[in-house]
Design a protein around this motif. Structure first.
Motif, PDB file in Angstrom:
ATOM      1  N   CYS A 137      31.246  28.690  -1.679  1.00  0.00           N
ATOM      2  CA  CYS A 137      31.837  29.913  -2.175  1.00  0.00           C
ATOM      3  C   CYS A 137      33.357  29.898  -2.098  1.00  0.00           C
ATOM      4  O   CYS A 137      34.014  30.732  -2.714  1.00  0.00           O
ATOM      5  CB  CYS A 137      31.264  31.113  -1.430  1.00  0.00           C
ATOM      6  SG  CYS A 137      29.481  31.213  -1.603  1.00  0.00           S
TER       7      CYS A 137
ATOM      8  N   ALA B  63      35.463  29.766  -5.201  1.00  0.00           N
ATOM      9  CA  ALA B  63      35.683  30.954  -6.023  1.00  0.00           C
ATOM     10  C   ALA B  63      37.128  31.444  -5.948  1.00  0.00           C
ATOM     11  O   ALA B  63      37.561  32.209  -6.803  1.00  0.00           O
ATOM     12  CB  ALA B  63      34.748  32.078  -5.574  1.00  0.00           C
TER      13      ALA B  63
ATOM     14  N   HIS C 179      38.684  35.081  -6.894  1.00  0.00           N
ATOM     15  CA  HIS C 179      37.779  35.885  -7.728  1.00  0.00           C
ATOM     16  C   HIS C 179      36.694  36.516  -6.863  1.00  0.00           C
ATOM     17  O   HIS C 179      35.687  35.891  -6.539  1.00  0.00           O
ATOM     18  CB  HIS C 179      37.156  35.012  -8.806  1.00  0.00           C
ATOM     19  CG  HIS C 179      38.187  34.401  -9.700  1.00  0.00           C
ATOM     20  ND1 HIS C 179      38.673  35.029 -10.814  1.00  0.00           N
ATOM     21  CD2 HIS C 179      38.862  33.235  -9.587  1.00  0.00           C
ATOM     22  CE1 HIS C 179      39.596  34.269 -11.380  1.00  0.00           C
ATOM     23  NE2 HIS C 179      39.727  33.171 -10.649  1.00  0.00           N
TER      24      HIS C 179
ATOM     25  N   CYS D 297      32.908  36.774  -8.096  1.00  0.00           N
ATOM     26  CA  CYS D 297      32.220  35.484  -8.057  1.00  0.00           C
ATOM     27  C   CYS D 297      31.885  35.132  -6.615  1.00  0.00           C
ATOM     28  O   CYS D 297      30.770  34.724  -6.308  1.00  0.00           O
ATOM     29  CB  CYS D 297      33.107  34.431  -8.699  1.00  0.00           C
ATOM     30  SG  CYS D 297      32.541  32.752  -8.422  1.00  0.00           S
ATOM     31  N   ARG D 298      32.859  35.343  -5.732  1.00  0.00           N
ATOM     32  CA  ARG D 298      32.603  34.958  -4.347  1.00  0.00           C
ATOM     33  C   ARG D 298      31.483  35.806  -3.737  1.00  0.00           C
ATOM     34  O   ARG D 298      30.604  35.293  -3.065  1.00  0.00           O
ATOM     35  CB  ARG D 298      33.872  35.098  -3.502  1.00  0.00           C
ATOM     36  CG  ARG D 298      33.614  34.550  -2.097  1.00  0.00           C
ATOM     37  CD  ARG D 298      34.824  34.341  -1.248  1.00  0.00           C
ATOM     38  NE  ARG D 298      35.627  35.522  -1.105  1.00  0.00           N
ATOM     39  CZ  ARG D 298      36.916  35.574  -1.434  1.00  0.00           C
ATOM     40  NH1 ARG D 298      37.526  34.502  -1.897  1.00  0.00           N
ATOM     41  NH2 ARG D 298      37.585  36.683  -1.292  1.00  0.00           N
TER      42      ARG D 298
ATOM     43  N   CYS E  39      28.178  34.690  -4.957  1.00  0.00           N
ATOM     44  CA  CYS E  39      27.882  33.387  -4.372  1.00  0.00           C
ATOM     45  C   CYS E  39      27.397  33.575  -2.937  1.00  0.00           C
ATOM     46  O   CYS E  39      26.377  33.029  -2.537  1.00  0.00           O
ATOM     47  CB  CYS E  39      29.133  32.518  -4.423  1.00  0.00           C
ATOM     48  SG  CYS E  39      28.979  31.002  -3.478  1.00  0.00           S
TER      49      CYS E  39
ATOM     50  N   VAL F 211      25.298  34.443 -10.454  1.00  0.00           N
ATOM     51  CA  VAL F 211      26.371  33.544 -10.030  1.00  0.00           C
ATOM     52  C   VAL F 211      26.853  32.719 -11.218  1.00  0.00           C
ATOM     53  O   VAL F 211      28.050  32.584 -11.464  1.00  0.00           O
ATOM     54  CB  VAL F 211      25.885  32.622  -8.896  1.00  0.00           C
ATOM     55  CG1 VAL F 211      26.880  31.501  -8.669  1.00  0.00           C
ATOM     56  CG2 VAL F 211      25.694  33.423  -7.635  1.00  0.00           C
TER      57      VAL F 211
ATOM     58  N   TYR G 114      29.024  34.889 -13.465  1.00  0.00           N
ATOM     59  CA  TYR G 114      30.341  35.285 -12.985  1.00  0.00           C
ATOM     60  C   TYR G 114      31.249  34.109 -12.675  1.00  0.00           C
ATOM     61  O   TYR G 114      32.459  34.252 -12.675  1.00  0.00           O
ATOM     62  CB  TYR G 114      30.205  36.157 -11.730  1.00  0.00           C
ATOM     63  CG  TYR G 114      29.975  37.606 -12.047  1.00  0.00           C
ATOM     64  CD1 TYR G 114      28.687  38.090 -12.195  1.00  0.00           C
ATOM     65  CD2 TYR G 114      31.033  38.484 -12.238  1.00  0.00           C
ATOM     66  CE1 TYR G 114      28.458  39.408 -12.505  1.00  0.00           C
ATOM     67  CE2 TYR G 114      30.818  39.806 -12.554  1.00  0.00           C
ATOM     68  CZ  TYR G 114      29.524  40.268 -12.682  1.00  0.00           C
ATOM     69  OH  TYR G 114      29.307  41.564 -12.988  1.00  0.00           O
ATOM     70  N   CYS G 115      30.667  32.961 -12.340  1.00  0.00           N
ATOM     71  CA  CYS G 115      31.496  31.875 -11.833  1.00  0.00           C
ATOM     72  C   CYS G 115      31.675  30.729 -12.829  1.00  0.00           C
ATOM     73  O   CYS G 115      32.475  29.827 -12.589  1.00  0.00           O
ATOM     74  CB  CYS G 115      30.933  31.341 -10.533  1.00  0.00           C
ATOM     75  SG  CYS G 115      30.679  32.608  -9.289  1.00  0.00           S
TER      76      CYS G 115
ATOM     77  N   SER H  75      34.788  28.223 -11.676  1.00  0.00           N
ATOM     78  CA  SER H  75      34.706  26.954 -10.976  1.00  0.00           C
ATOM     79  C   SER H  75      33.368  26.259 -11.223  1.00  0.00           C
ATOM     80  O   SER H  75      32.343  26.673 -10.696  1.00  0.00           O
ATOM     81  CB  SER H  75      34.892  27.190  -9.478  1.00  0.00           C
ATOM     82  OG  SER H  75      34.478  26.056  -8.774  1.00  0.00           O
TER      83      SER H  75
ATOM     84  N   LEU I 130      31.725  25.118  -8.026  1.00  0.00           N
ATOM     85  CA  LEU I 130      30.932  26.105  -7.305  1.00  0.00           C
ATOM     86  C   LEU I 130      29.507  26.117  -7.847  1.00  0.00           C
ATOM     87  O   LEU I 130      28.538  26.104  -7.098  1.00  0.00           O
ATOM     88  CB  LEU I 130      31.572  27.484  -7.451  1.00  0.00           C
ATOM     89  CG  LEU I 130      30.924  28.612  -6.646  1.00  0.00           C
ATOM     90  CD1 LEU I 130      31.978  29.576  -6.184  1.00  0.00           C
ATOM     91  CD2 LEU I 130      29.866  29.354  -7.428  1.00  0.00           C
TER      92      LEU I 130
END
Lengths: 961, 353
Positions: free
Chosen positions: A142, A145, A148, A151-152, A155, A173, A176-177, A181, A184
């Motif tokens: 995480c 992230a 952000h 996202c974190r 995660c 996840v 959003y991520c 990344s 991630l």
């Protein structure tokens, strides 16, 4: 195979957040010198209810002085969440999994994994180490992230759950991520790939099957904390005190889920570890901080953020909606209070609402008074120095303590706040001004604690300074389900059907229900359809699930999300989603950018003589002719003009009332089936979801004799249930026991403008009677006075003298009742129909669910769709000569339901189709106080006219005429 | 240290797949990833013979039904003997089939017969309700037309043959030792099942509107288990005392003959048989499996087995007085609720000393 076995252990070991309230009673020996403190401390260990634990923890500092360091350190270290190190190391959350005491202590004080390796041995502390590993992995994954936060958070949620992450979590996840990344994503994917399996937590529902309560709790604790089959097995045998037997429901459940062809899709119960009822409330938060915390403890019970939540949100004036909603879920307002030994002034109050009328709260109030006698009232926000309350207005203080514990719910707001004037008054007299802090005055203190003096939003203490005026007439209004006589996973339902002859007859039934998630204490009826927020907690997104036979929510289907950020433009103003407001004559509601108003049209109110003469108060200015037509939705409209005004085209209605047309001729059913009229008024679109007025039934081969749902056939013979009636080839006259009064046809006109053969038929259709004889007039609609055809109608006398009656829309005659006029969302109804195999939603569906919320058997619920498409609900005393107390009880029931609808409380609106309710308007019959005592004697004067109506209803009239 | 832990993680990522491949084809191992697998539960169920354990592990759905069937039998036994000195209660740890009686008495005969019948009954019922895999309605009784009597099989006939076969396979599997008792138990198991089979009912439904019932559809249904209970209770009263005949080369017991009869007369198929006389069940005795009648409720005025004289074996009885409070005269009031009064009554209860 051995290797494999170990891998399984590792896999199962990953559920680390599984804290259980196992406050170590050994802490309490530190408090041996202070009996009060010791008692409170001991109680901590025994309490099972989350809300009570929370309550007691808040008060613990008042029983146990802060100087008792050892005790507090001990409690903090054993009670998860009581102290949260903000700079805790990555494995802190895992410490509860440590087996040895030394290791657990070391773990809690550690700052990295290296610190614990000496004390915690790798080979014996496997669950701890695998949990730490998981957390480390989570923090690595995480961290990609970066800044952000969304996202974190998503995660972290994956690594935080007690068991396997759900598909929806993984998808969130990804969503959003993805752009932030890719590392991630692949890191998370590595982890989630290892989860094709299920964890012991998924079998938590089996624990509810255990017959004994201690075994139930032990089972839940074991499944949350133990990881290997052997541990679980040994634990269950030891704690439940019996070897597994295939006839024991608990073991049957485990054996059943061990059955190889795993029928149940792991995604079938997305609600496992959640409390959906609370989650529902989170959308009512006004600050993002409180919303996030609310979502945290609703979706991930056991992480205990409520300490913080209490400080920040519980007393925040902007969060009253959220707090009231959560209180409704935890402790719903219930009518009636009795059997208290300390707060005796609260006893015998059958028509008032209370959240917590029970012995523990009674005891709590007594303890509070003892503490306050020391000269200081410790409140969460401040300490208030007071004089000796044993001498200064002791009765008033007792009322304060009792009110805070027993928690009367005050009508509109349902909150339990003492009125400001009372607060100021008592502090002015009894506050110890010499010890007040600088700038503290009674007014300022009360501004914080009891900000309101609105009689609808606060508890006036005056009421509880004297005993209840009702001492001996309690029998008039009873509350069979309060206190709840049913076992923990059962719902209590008022018995309105009677019993099999010769069987033990109780005024209530206990029926099994489903919890709204494993962590919830909120139960819903079996087979009920329930709307719950989606797990991600995204605002405006819900799914509809069914409470299955297994006692869990099943077959969930997602509803289209509504955009709650859209606003409505009304007369140059912006109204936000969820706002209700008045516009001209209409009451309106803003729903996702759309303004929904009832009635759809206002009668024109211009002053030209012509239109005024034509003004009838009816929709579209229709004339007040009574030439009924039956529309496609199953409702009879008083004239074709009104039907057209309500949007029906000429080919969508036929002349004549709906009950006069036979839906079964010509027979629409197949040859081997029988056509049975099933009249209903549909709320859904009749083109997409045909509102059939009949049902085709095959002749049943056998019926369940034990199912009790009495019905009466056209020959006035009673059958135990509809199946038996159809089996013997009879025709249904009405639901319910056969009544002598309904033996012969005596036509009555219902509030819905439909003529019924007997009053029993009207009641069976859940419609109350307007007047005797065929329907021949339409009363005023939308509250506009009109001199319509009602003039010639012979209205029956009021059921109780001195009641201030109401006239339901479209009806001619006034009644003593509580009435709700409900604004609802047709679009949402259509969605519910679509999700339910295109079955239309009818007024009966609504009444059936709402009826379960009427807790007083002396009141019953009736309702219909008004000509301008409001849902009208009447809560009427069932006694033909109700006492003022009974009328008041029915009014309170109506008030309770009204307030639940208007605040969108999950207690009500999580039930489909009630979720489509937008707002409700309340009209009550109050009984004038002059007439209140001894109304029964007044009956003599009005008796003659009353008897005309009533003798055919009630064979035993107790007044002599 | 971190290196080590990350390796553990890698292992946990990849091993499950290998694990699945290794055990593909065997559902049992896979099921162990739920909270509790069938293997471990079945191993811990007390009183199962090895063959029964194997059935439990391979068919966890069936063991649930078997448990319900055994319980059906035990409950019926307790109902039938509720007024007796022996009231079908057991000593010590519970097992699937209740506590085994050590003495080969009439009572033991009854418990074996009723549990064997209970299992067959429950399995048959579960099959026709679709609650068990690998079975359903009786396939043989479908579509066949009986010309002479003018009816045909239809609907769902209870597959009693399958139920009985299942009961035989499972219940009889607990008889391992080759003793006289084994012969007795097997005979009584079979007798219980036979009684059930003989009491299967034929239900028919007429077709046509004329009411003359020229064509009928018929199916078999299970009798109420209470009925089986009464029949077996009757058989218990007429139980036959038997002895074993060691006939084969090893002089092991091979078949049963009725005692006190000259020549070889075998007991009837549906007779309950016993090899030892019953104890009087007056005092607690672990050896005979008697819990004694101390503390049992008795009827002071009855002259039957539930009367205090017989029940207490002459030890006398205690009298207890207490007040019972309950909701009474509950009446349904139109429309629509139930209203009750509170009643109280002083009652006397007698228990054996």
């Amino acid at each position: 195979m051995r290797v494999c076995g170990q891998i399984i252990i590792l896999l199962l070991a990953c559920n680390f957040c599984a804290f259980v309230y196992t406050q170590d009673p050994s802490c309490c020996h530190h408090a041996a010198e202070l009996p009060q403190c010791k008692d409170a401390c001991d109680q901590l260990a025994t309490i099972r209810s989350e809300s009570r634990l929370k309550h007691l923890l808040q008060r613990l500092p008042s029983y146990c002085p802060e100087s008792m360091n050892e005790l507090w350190i001990c409690i903090n270290s054993t009670l998860p969440g009581a102290s949260r190190k903000s700079d805790g190391w990555v494995g802190l959350g895992c410490c509860e999994l440590a087996i040895s005491v030394e290791c657990r202590r070391e773990c809690k004080q550690a700052s990295s994994k290296n610190d614990i390796t000496k004390v915690c041995r790798k080979d014996t502390e496997k669950p701890l180490y695998s949990c730490i590993t998981k957390n480390e992995m989570g923090s690595v994954c995480c961290s990609y992230a970066g800044r952000h936060t969304h996202c974190r958070e998503y995660c972290q949620a994956i690594f935080r759950t007690d068991s396997s992450p759900t598909v929806s979590q993984i998808n969130t996840v990804k969503e959003y991520c993805q752009s932030i990344s890719p590392q991630l994503i692949s890191c998370v994917a590595n982890y989630t790939k290892s989860y094709p399996t299920r964890s012991p937590i998924d079998s938590l529902y089996c624990c509810d099957r255990a017959e004994e309560a201690h075994c139930q709790t032990a089972c839940k604790r074991i499944l949350r904390t133990m990881n290997t089959e052997h541990e679980i097995m040994e634990g269950l045998i030891a704690e439940c005190g019996s070897q597994p037997l295939p006839q024991d429901p608990l073991w049957q459940c485990f054996l059943g889920s061990a059955h190889p062809p795993a029928k149940s899709d792991p995604e079938a119960s997305p609600t496992a570890k959640m409390d959906c009822a609370k989650l529902h409330c989170c959308s009512k938060a006004n600050t993002s901080q409180c919303r996030v915390m609310c979502q945290e403890f609703s979706t991930n019970w056991g992480t205990q953020t409520w300490q913080e939540f209490d400080q920040v949100c519980e007393y925040s004036p902007v969060e009253t909606d959220l707090i009231t909603c959560l209180a409704d879920v935890r402790e719903p307002c219930q009518l009636g209070c009795k059997d208290l030994t300390y707060c005796t002034n609260f006893n015998n109050r059958p028509t008032e609402l209370f959240r917590s009328c029970n012995i523990q709260s009674d005891q709590g109030a007594m303890n509070d008074i003892k503490l306050w006698s020391n000269g200081t009232i410790k409140m969460p926000l401040m300490n208030i120095p007071v004089l000796d309350i044993r001498k200064c207005r002791p009765e008033m203080w007792k009322a304060v303590a009792c009110a805070l514990q027993i928690k009367p719910c005050y009508s509109k707001s349902r909150s339990s706040v003492i009125c400001k004037s009372d607060c100021v008054d008592i502090l002015t007299h009894c506050g110890d001004f010499s010890r007040f802090l600088d700038g503290q005055t009674p007014e300022r203190i009360c501004d914080l604690l009891s900000p309101t003096d609105d009689p609808e939003r606060c508890i006036p203490l005056q009421r509880y300074l004297t005993p209840s005026p009702f001492e001996n007439i309690i029998e008039e209004v009873i509350h069979p389900c309060n206190p709840n006589p049913c076992p923990s996973n059962h719902l209590c339902e008022v018995n309105r059907k009677g019993c099999h002859p010769g069987q033990d007859c109780k005024p209530y039934f206990c029926v099994p229900g489903c919890k709204l998630g494993e962590a919830s204490e909120f139960l819903v009826h079996m087979e009920a359809r329930i709307q719950i927020p989606v797990r991600s907690g995204q605002a405006g997104c819900y799914e509809v699930c069914t409470c299955g036979q297994s006692g869990r929510l099943e077959n969930c289907a997602e509803m289209p999300c509504t955009d709650t950020t859209k606003t409505c433009a009304v007369g140059g103003q912006r109204k936000s989603h969820g706002a209700s407001f008045k516009m001209d004559c209409k009451s309106c509601f803003c729903y996702a950018g759309e303004t929904i108003c009832f009635p759809p049209q206002c009668p024109s109110l211009d002053n030209s003589g012509e239109s005024r003469r034509a003004f009838t108060g009816l929709p579209c200015g229709c004339p007040d002719h009574f030439v009924p037509v039956c529309a496609r939705n199953g409702r009879t409209y008083p004239s074709a003009c009104i039907a057209r005004c309500m949007g029906f085209r000429d080919n969508q209605f036929v002349f004549g009332s709906c009950r006069s047309t036979g839906p079964c001729s010509p027979n629409p059913c197949q040859r081997n089936q029988r056509c049975i009229p099933k009249r209903r008024v549909c709320l859904t679109n009749t083109t997409d979801f045909p509102c059939l007025q009949y049902q085709c039934v095959s002749r049943p081969s056998s019926c369940d004799q034990n199912q009790l749902d009495p019905v009466c056939d056209t020959d006035n013979m009673e059958h135990t249930n509809p199946c038996l009636l159809y089996h013997s080839g009879k025709t249904l006259a009405y639901m319910g026991h056969c009544q002598d009064a309904c033996r012969v046809t005596q036509e009555v006109c219902g509030h819905n403008g439909e003529t019924y053969n007997t009053v029993c038929e009207a009641f069976s259709d859940r419609v109350a009677v307007d007047y005797q004889g065929r329907c021949h007039a339409l009363g005023s609609v939308s509250g506009f006075p009109s001199d319509s055809g009602c003039n010639g109608v012979p209205c029956p006398p009021l059921s109780a003298a001195g009641c201030n009656p109401i006239t339901p829309p479209g009806a001619c005659c006034p009644v003593c009742a509580g009435m709700l006029q409900i604004l609802w969302n047709k679009q949402q109804m259509n969605v519910f129909a679509k999700l339910n195999q295109n079955q239309p939603v009818s007024v009966h569906d609504i009444l059936r669910v709402l009826r379960l919320h009427v807790s007083v058997p002396q009141c019953d619920i009736f309702g219909y769709l008004s000509v301008d498409s409001e849902i009208v609900i009447l809560i009427i005393p069932v006694d033909q000569q109700p006492t003022p107390l009974q009328i008041e009880a029915c009014s309170k029931e109506a008030e309770k339901i009204d307030s639940l609808i208007n605040s969108g409380s999950p207690t009500l609106v999580s039930h489909v189709p009630l979720s489509a309710f937008l707002t409700s308007e309340l009209k009550l019959s109050t009984v004038s106080s002059a007439a209140a005592p001894g109304t029964s004697s007044l009956c003599v004067s009005t008796c003659l006219s009353l008897c005309l109506l009533l003798t055919f209803l009630l064979s035993k009239l107790n007044c002599r005429c | 240290m971190i290196v080590f832990s990350s390796r553990t993680v890698l292992l946990s990522v990849y091993y499950p797949q290998i694990f699945l491949i290794l055990t593909s084809g065997s559902y049992l191992a896979l099921s162990s990833v739920v909270a509790l697998g069938a293997n471990i539960i079945c191993n811990k169920i007390p009183g199962l013979a090895p063959r029964q354990r194997a059935i439990c592990q391979s068919r966890p759905d069936a063991i649930i039904v078997i448990g319900e069937g055994a319980q059906l039998g035990i409950n019926e036994c307790q109902y039938q003997f509720r007024y007796g000195r022996w009231n079908c209660s057991a000593l010590g740890e519970r097992t699937v089939f209740g506590q085994e009686l050590r003495v080969g008495s009439k009572e033991a005969a009854f418990t074996y017969a009723i549990t064997a019948a209970g299992v067959a009954h429950a399995v048959t019922a579960a099959c026709s309700q679709g609650n068990m895999s690998h079975c359903g309605c009786d396939r043989e009784k479908q579509g066949y037309y009986n010309q002479e009597e003018g009816w045909k099989w239809g609907g769902c006939s209870a597959d009693i043959k399958h139920g009985i076969e299942f009961s035989r396979r499972f219940v009889d599997a607990r008889e391992i030792k080759k003793t006289a008792r084994r012969l007795m138990n097997l005979h009584n198991n079979e007798a219980g099942r036979k009684v059930l089979e003989e009491r299967m009912k034929l239900e028919c439904k007429c077709h046509g509107v004329s009411g003359s019932c020229t064509t009928k559809t018929c199916w078999t249904t299970l009798p109420k288990f209470r009925e089986i209970g009464y029949v077996l209770k009757d058989k218990y009263n007429k139980a036959v005392h038997v002895e074993v005949v060691p006939a084969n080369r090893l002089r092991q017991p091979t078949f049963l003959k009725v005692k006190k009869v000259h020549g070889y007369q075998k007991p009837e198929e549906t007779d309950l048989v016993y090899i030892e006389r019953s104890p009087n069940y007056c005092e607690e005795d672990a050896k005979t499996g008697s819990v004694g009648t101390q503390g049992r409720l008795c009827n002071r005025t009855s002259a039957h087995t539930d009367g205090c004289d017989l029940m207490c074996c002459g030890r006398g009885y205690n009298t207890h007085q207490y007040t019972k409070v309950w909701q009474c005269n509950c009446k349904f009031q139109w429309c629509c609720f139930v209203k009750c009064n509170t009643c109280s009554e002083r009652t006397e209860v007698f228990t054996c000393k």
